[in-house]
Write a protein that holds these residues in place. Sequence first.
Motif, PDB file in Angstrom:
ATOM      1  N   GLU A 148      29.058  19.362  68.935  1.00 41.91           N
ATOM      2  CA  GLU A 148      29.458  20.406  67.978  1.00 41.91           C
ATOM      3  C   GLU A 148      29.128  21.767  68.599  1.00 41.91           C
ATOM      4  N   ILE A 163      24.800  23.022  50.847  1.00 40.69           N
ATOM      5  CA  ILE A 163      24.939  21.570  50.635  1.00 40.69           C
ATOM      6  C   ILE A 163      23.902  21.088  49.623  1.00 40.69           C
ATOM      7  N   GLU A 181      30.447  13.388  48.708  1.00 39.08           N
ATOM      8  CA  GLU A 181      30.849  14.282  49.793  1.00 39.08           C
ATOM      9  C   GLU A 181      29.655  15.043  50.373  1.00 39.08           C
ATOM     10  N   LYS A 269      24.098  13.905  60.300  1.00 40.69           N
ATOM     11  CA  LYS A 269      25.514  13.923  60.666  1.00 40.69           C
ATOM     12  C   LYS A 269      25.766  12.882  61.735  1.00 40.69           C
ATOM     13  N   TYR A 275      35.213  13.298  62.702  1.00 39.53           N
ATOM     14  CA  TYR A 275      35.336  13.813  61.344  1.00 39.53           C
ATOM     15  C   TYR A 275      34.009  13.757  60.590  1.00 39.53           C
ATOM     16  N   GLY A 276      32.884  13.621  61.299  1.00 37.74           N
ATOM     17  CA  GLY A 276      31.577  13.605  60.648  1.00 37.74           C
ATOM     18  C   GLY A 276      31.226  14.970  60.073  1.00 37.74           C
ATOM     19  N   ARG A 277      30.341  14.970  59.081  1.00 38.61           N
ATOM     20  CA  ARG A 277      29.937  16.219  58.429  1.00 38.61           C
ATOM     21  C   ARG A 277      28.468  16.116  58.050  1.00 38.61           C
ATOM     22  N   TRP A 278      27.848  17.285  57.899  1.00 32.15           N
ATOM     23  CA  TRP A 278      26.438  17.335  57.522  1.00 32.15           C
ATOM     24  C   TRP A 278      26.295  17.003  56.045  1.00 32.15           C
ATOM     25  N   ARG A 279      25.371  16.061  55.764  1.00 29.21           N
ATOM     26  CA  ARG A 279      25.122  15.635  54.389  1.00 29.21           C
ATOM     27  C   ARG A 279      23.617  15.494  54.157  1.00 29.21           C
TER      28      ARG A 279
END
Length: 354
Positions: A148, A163, A181, A269, A275-279
């Motif tokens: 990233e 978030i 999400e 992540k 297509y990963g995202r921070w959660r």
Amino acid sequence: MELLCSTRSCIKFLQYVQPGMLTPGVQSLVQSQQVRHRQTKHWNPKFKKLRKMKFVKMDLPDFQEKANELPQEELKKRMKERGFLPPRPWLERPFHISCTGGIFEAYVPPEGDGKKSFISTAGAKQKFEFLEKKSKSMLAVRKIRTYEEDFDTDNFPTIAQDIYIAAHKYMADKDKHQLREFVTERCYPEMMHNVKDKTIRWTFLKSLEPPRMVHARVTDVISKENLFAQVTVRFHTQQMLAIYDRFGRLMHGSEILTKDVLEYVVFEKHISNEYGRWRLHDKIIPDWLPPKQPAPITYQLIEDAVEEVAAETKQLEEGQKKQESGDAEKDKEVQVATTAASTESTTKPNVTAI
């Protein structure tokens, strides 16, 4: 019969003769004769031989034989002929690992964080320990940037705070679809646990200190190419929380009082995934933190029931007093009887002695 066949053949022959060579009578006879053709016969006999060769010979299976009685080699041979793959002795099911099962190399918050200033001795010691642990975090940040490029340690805490606020907002609203999400599959059941039949009022007021990143780690799962990144962010905020049960009774917190909250929140992540995202993944609870107080459970006070209970307790107390007084009187009677018997035995003369 032979005459009939000969006439038919003659008429068939005359049909192929040119019309100018025949007399008018014979021509009218030929035209009036009906000619029938086979319906199953193809109209074009050009590829008759090829159509004759166009069929497939099939070996019909023997439905009477049992597969259990055949030898193993014969079964393999037949399966090869028919293009069947051999049966597998195990069952494989595809699965997708979207998050890790916990925190790897969890950050240990210093004791008294948020209370000790950097000017004091304890605060300076905490700052020095933080700088010692920073080297591993910098290597992890460098690894994250290979996947990233836009990752920035200065801007990420503000993104993490957004978030964090969105996840808690959807949890309070019980919006399960939107909550997925912003939280991982591990964090989701922990956040939604015991939320049913409760009303949650949660408000984020302000940040007492700007959020900052204190810890970062990268690890691989199953294979070296499958990498997960975890970043720990320190939040020192002011919040308001009130929880009501299904009857509208206050169980925890207050909608009037605000509290200062110091939290260490872990964000994760799947960096190998495009297509990963921070959660939000988990929260770190240090060992030195005092245990939480249980929620006060309230009951409805009914006056009639209280009076009945008071009357029953009064009756029980009176019965116990009567029983105690009766036992005391019996003890006195027994003592009097024993003393009378002893005096009689002393006054009576001894017959054997006389």
